[in-house]
Scaffold this motif. Structure first.
Motif, PDB file in Angstrom:
ATOM      1  N   GLU A 128       0.813  -1.212   0.000  1.00 35.61           N
ATOM      2  CA  GLU A 128       0.000   0.000   0.000  1.00 35.61           C
ATOM      3  C   GLU A 128       0.852   1.270   0.000  1.00 35.61           C
ATOM      4  O   GLU A 128       0.335   2.360  -0.186  1.00 35.61           O
ATOM      5  N   GLY A 129       2.153   1.118   0.214  1.00 32.50           N
ATOM      6  CA  GLY A 129       3.040   2.273   0.244  1.00 32.50           C
ATOM      7  C   GLY A 129       2.984   3.047   1.546  1.00 32.50           C
ATOM      8  O   GLY A 129       3.350   4.216   1.605  1.00 32.50           O
ATOM      9  N   THR A 130       2.501   2.416   2.604  1.00 33.78           N
ATOM     10  CA  THR A 130       2.428   3.053   3.913  1.00 33.78           C
ATOM     11  C   THR A 130       3.174   2.184   4.924  1.00 33.78           C
ATOM     12  O   THR A 130       3.526   1.039   4.632  1.00 33.78           O
ATOM     13  N   TYR A 131       3.400   2.747   6.079  1.00 33.72           N
ATOM     14  CA  TYR A 131       3.963   1.949   7.166  1.00 33.72           C
ATOM     15  C   TYR A 131       3.319   2.386   8.462  1.00 33.72           C
ATOM     16  O   TYR A 131       3.219   3.569   8.739  1.00 33.72           O
ATOM     17  N   ARG A 132       2.869   1.415   9.227  1.00 38.36           N
ATOM     18  CA  ARG A 132       2.248   1.692  10.514  1.00 38.36           C
ATOM     19  C   ARG A 132       3.085   1.034  11.597  1.00 38.36           C
ATOM     20  O   ARG A 132       3.395  -0.159  11.523  1.00 38.36           O
ATOM     21  N   SER A 133       3.455   1.807  12.595  1.00 40.53           N
ATOM     22  CA  SER A 133       4.219   1.262  13.716  1.00 40.53           C
ATOM     23  C   SER A 133       3.348   0.265  14.487  1.00 40.53           C
ATOM     24  O   SER A 133       2.149   0.480  14.663  1.00 40.53           O
ATOM     25  N   ARG A 134       3.944  -0.788  14.946  1.00 38.20           N
ATOM     26  CA  ARG A 134       3.203  -1.829  15.671  1.00 38.20           C
ATOM     27  C   ARG A 134       3.639  -1.887  17.129  1.00 38.20           C
ATOM     28  O   ARG A 134       3.950  -2.940  17.661  1.00 38.20           O
ATOM     29  N   LYS A 135       3.645  -0.708  17.758  1.00 42.42           N
ATOM     30  CA  LYS A 135       4.064  -0.623  19.160  1.00 42.42           C
ATOM     31  C   LYS A 135       3.165  -1.449  20.069  1.00 42.42           C
ATOM     32  O   LYS A 135       3.658  -2.164  20.947  1.00 42.42           O
ATOM     33  N   LEU A 136       1.870  -1.367  19.876  1.00 38.92           N
ATOM     34  CA  LEU A 136       0.929  -2.087  20.736  1.00 38.92           C
ATOM     35  C   LEU A 136       1.098  -3.598  20.591  1.00 38.92           C
ATOM     36  O   LEU A 136       1.225  -4.323  21.586  1.00 38.92           O
ATOM     37  N   GLU A 137       1.114  -4.082  19.349  1.00 41.28           N
ATOM     38  CA  GLU A 137       1.255  -5.515  19.120  1.00 41.28           C
ATOM     39  C   GLU A 137       2.580  -6.040  19.664  1.00 41.28           C
ATOM     40  O   GLU A 137       2.628  -7.089  20.309  1.00 41.28           O
ATOM     41  N   ASN A 138       3.663  -5.310  19.387  1.00 38.10           N
ATOM     42  CA  ASN A 138       4.976  -5.721  19.885  1.00 38.10           C
ATOM     43  C   ASN A 138       5.024  -5.685  21.407  1.00 38.10           C
ATOM     44  O   ASN A 138       5.619  -6.558  22.037  1.00 38.10           O
ATOM     45  N   GLY A 139       4.402  -4.695  21.994  1.00 33.29           N
ATOM     46  CA  GLY A 139       4.358  -4.597  23.451  1.00 33.29           C
ATOM     47  C   GLY A 139       3.576  -5.736  24.078  1.00 33.29           C
ATOM     48  O   GLY A 139       3.994  -6.313  25.098  1.00 33.29           O
ATOM     49  N   ILE A 140       2.453  -6.088  23.471  1.00 33.31           N
ATOM     50  CA  ILE A 140       1.650  -7.208  23.979  1.00 33.31           C
ATOM     51  C   ILE A 140       2.430  -8.515  23.855  1.00 33.31           C
ATOM     52  O   ILE A 140       2.461  -9.325  24.783  1.00 33.31           O
ATOM     53  N   PHE A 141       3.077  -8.717  22.721  1.00 34.03           N
ATOM     54  CA  PHE A 141       3.857  -9.939  22.528  1.00 34.03           C
ATOM     55  C   PHE A 141       4.998 -10.016  23.547  1.00 34.03           C
ATOM     56  O   PHE A 141       5.166 -11.039  24.221  1.00 34.03           O
ATOM     57  N   ALA A 142       5.775  -8.943  23.656  1.00 32.84           N
ATOM     58  CA  ALA A 142       6.893  -8.941  24.600  1.00 32.84           C
ATOM     59  C   ALA A 142       6.405  -9.104  26.038  1.00 32.84           C
ATOM     60  O   ALA A 142       6.991  -9.857  26.827  1.00 32.84           O
ATOM     61  N   GLY A 143       5.327  -8.422  26.384  1.00 34.89           N
ATOM     62  CA  GLY A 143       4.782  -8.535  27.737  1.00 34.89           C
ATOM     63  C   GLY A 143       4.320  -9.940  28.065  1.00 34.89           C
ATOM     64  O   GLY A 143       4.565 -10.443  29.168  1.00 34.89           O
ATOM     65  N   SER A 144       3.672 -10.593  27.103  1.00 31.20           N
ATOM     66  CA  SER A 144       3.197 -11.957  27.366  1.00 31.20           C
ATOM     67  C   SER A 144       4.365 -12.930  27.525  1.00 31.20           C
ATOM     68  O   SER A 144       4.335 -13.800  28.400  1.00 31.20           O
ATOM     69  N   ILE A 145       5.415 -12.766  26.742  1.00 27.87           N
ATOM     70  CA  ILE A 145       6.590 -13.629  26.881  1.00 27.87           C
ATOM     71  C   ILE A 145       7.277 -13.369  28.225  1.00 27.87           C
ATOM     72  O   ILE A 145       7.694 -14.311  28.913  1.00 27.87           O
TER      73      ILE A 145
END
Length: 112
Positions: free
Chosen positions: A83-100
């Motif tokens: 799509e020619g865009t980029y969206r930061s995935r802070k929330l998803e990465n934070g949830i993944f790291a937090g769960s681990i």
């Protein structure tokens, strides 16, 4: 407009997630099988579910989750690249790291 190097970098990142997940799964199998091996050495009949088997299963689960998250991340970044865009995935990465981190802390407290 994205270049081939963007897509290839996304693939390399995905393969790193896969490699990490496979390492966790392999280590989980080693830990789980080690308990069974110890039972064989002791000469006990049957396989008892020990804490090593449980820890091994948790590592296998964490490896599977790592691979699943890597696939999710790969697909989302690939969609953004197309799509020619980029969206930061802070929330998803934070949830993944937090769960681990939570799983690791729970496992470490169970060892005490």
């Amino acid at each position: 407009m994205t270049s081939a190097s963007d897509h290839l970098a996304n693939e390399r990142t995905f393969l790193a997630w896969i490699r990490t997940g496979i390492a966790l799964i392999g280590f989980g199998f080693v830990i789980a099988k080690f308990a069974i091996f110890l039972n064989l050495i002791k000469g006990t009949k049957g396989v008892s579910i020990s804490s090593s088997v449980i820890y091994g299963e948790v590592l296998i689960f964490m490896g599977a989750i790592t691979i699943a998250y890597g696939l999710y991340s790969y697909v989302e970044v690939e969609k953004d690249l197309q799509e020619g865009t980029y969206r930061s995935r802070k929330l998803e990465n934070g949830i993944f790291a937090g769960s681990i981190i939570i799983i690791a802390l729970v496992m470490s407290f169970l060892l005490l």
